[in-house]
Write an enzyme that holds these catalytic residues in place. Structure first.
Site: not given
Length: 303
Positions: A72, A99, A130, A191
Site C-alpha cells: 500500500g 518512484n 494508483c 510491467i
C-alpha cells in the site's frame, strides 16, 4: 569487456541493470551485500505527497513462482524523503530515481516539483497504477486518456528524465504506451505487478487483508516479455523491462524483446547479490557472442 552503457531518455546508465521500486528500499539497505555503485540505477520505494501508513497485515503472500504484495505504498511522504533520506543517499555513486505515486493529479505534480529541486536525483518513475480518487478509484494507467492527463501535468512541472511505469492490468498496453509517449514521457517501464489473489482453504478467507494484491516474480515473466515486445513496436522512446527477471538469461531475453534496460525486483528478496550476477552474466553473454555493446542486442529478436 563489452560496452554496457545505455541512454534512457537522456539518463546515462553505466550498465542496463536497475532495481525495481519497493524491492530495494533506498539502496543503503543492501550496502553490506554488494557494491551499490555498480548498479546502473536504483529506483527507490514509492513516494507520495503525504505520509501513508500502508495496508493492514497480512499484506504479503508467497505464491507458486512468485509473490503477492499489498503493502500500500507505505512511506513518510516526499518532504521526509527530501529532508531526511535524500541527504543520506545522495552521494551513492549511481543514478538514484524516485518512484512517484499519488491519488490525484495535483498530488503527482506537487511531489514531482519537490523532487525536481533535488540535484542528485536525475529522474523520476511515475507510477500510474494508483487509483484516481476523483474518478471513483479507477487507476490512472488503465485508460489512454487517464494516463495522458497525469503525464502531461507532471511533464509541465518536472524538467528531468520522466519514466512512466505501465500497468499490465489493461486491455491494450500499446495504446497506453503511445499515449504517454505523446504526452511527454522520456521512457516507459513495464510491467508493474499483475492483479492476483490467494485464498486459505482452511479458514476460507483471503490470505491478504486487501483480498487482492500485486503478483510479481518468475510467474509473470512471459506476460512481461510479451508486453515489452509489443510496446517496442509502437514507441520510439526507450523501454525499461521488468517482471520476473531472476537471472542474467532473463535479462538478455528482455533486451532481445526490445528493452534498453531492465529492473530486478522480487529476485532481490531471494538473493541480495542478484544484481551483480546479472551485470556479470550479461557481459559474459555479450563476450561469448562477440557483441561489442549491449545496444547490439536491444530489439534483436528474430521473428
Amino acid at each position: 569487456m563489452a560496452d554496457l552503457n545505455v541512454n534512457i531518455g537522456g539518463l546515462k546508465l553505466n550498465n542496463p541493470v536497475m532495481t525495481a521500486s519497493g524491492t530495494f528500499g533506498y539502496g543503503e539497505e543492501f550496502s553490506d551485500f554488494i557494491n551499490i555503485a555498480r548498479i546502473g540505477g536504483i529506483i527507490v520505494k514509492g513516494t507520495t505527497l503525504h505520509r501513508r501508513e500502508g495496508n493492514f497485515y497480512p499484506r504479503m503472500a508467497e505464491t507458486p513462482s512468485g509473490m503477492l504484495n499489498a503493502v500500500g505504498l507505505q512511506n513518510k511522504g516526499v518532504e521526509h524523503f527530501a529532508n531526511v533520506i535524500y541527504p543520506r543517499i545522495k552521494e551513492i555513486d549511481t543514478n538514484i530515481i524516485v518512484n512517484v505515486s499519488g491519488s490525484a493529479i495535483e498530488d503527482y505534480v506537487k511531489t514531482a516539483e519537490i523532487i525536481n529541486e533535488l540535484d542528485k536525483i536525475p529522474a523520476i518513475e511515475l507510477n500510474i497504477s494508483c487509483p484516481n480518487v476523483k474518478q471513483g478509484g479507477m487507476a490512472f494507467g488503465v485508460t489512454a486518456s487517464g494516463a495522458a492527463e497525469v503525464v502531461k501535468a507532471v511533464r509541465s512541472a518536472y524538467k528531468k528524465t520522466l519514466i512512466v511505469k505501465l500497468s499490465p492490468n489493461v486491455t491494450d498496453i500499446t495504446e497506453i504506451a503511445r499515449a504517454v509517449e505523446e504526452s511527454g514521457a522520456d521512457s516507459v517501464s513495464l510491467i508493474n505487478t499483475m492483479l492476483g489473489m490467494a485464498i486459505n482453504a482452511d479458514t476460507k478467507r483471503p490470505v491478504l487483508s486487501t483480498i487482492t494484491g500485486g503478483l510479481s516474480g518468475a510467474a509473470v515473466k512471459p506476460v512481461a516479455l510479451r508486453m515489452v515486445w509489443q510496446v517496442s513496436k509502437v514507441v520510439k522512446i526507450p523501454i525499461i523491462g521488468l517482471g520476473g527477471i531472476m537471472n542474467w538469461r532473463d535479462a538478455v531475453e528482455f533486451h532481445l524483446a526490445g528493452a534498453s534496460a531492465v529492473q530486478i525486483g522480487t529476485a532481490n528478496f531471494i538473493d541480495p547479490t542478484v544484481t551483480m550476477k546479472v551485470i556479470d552474466g550479461v557481459n559474459d553473454y555479450l563476450d561469448k557472442h562477440n557483441h561489442k555493446s549491449i545496444t547490439e542486442i536491444i530489439g534483436a529478436l528474430e521473428v
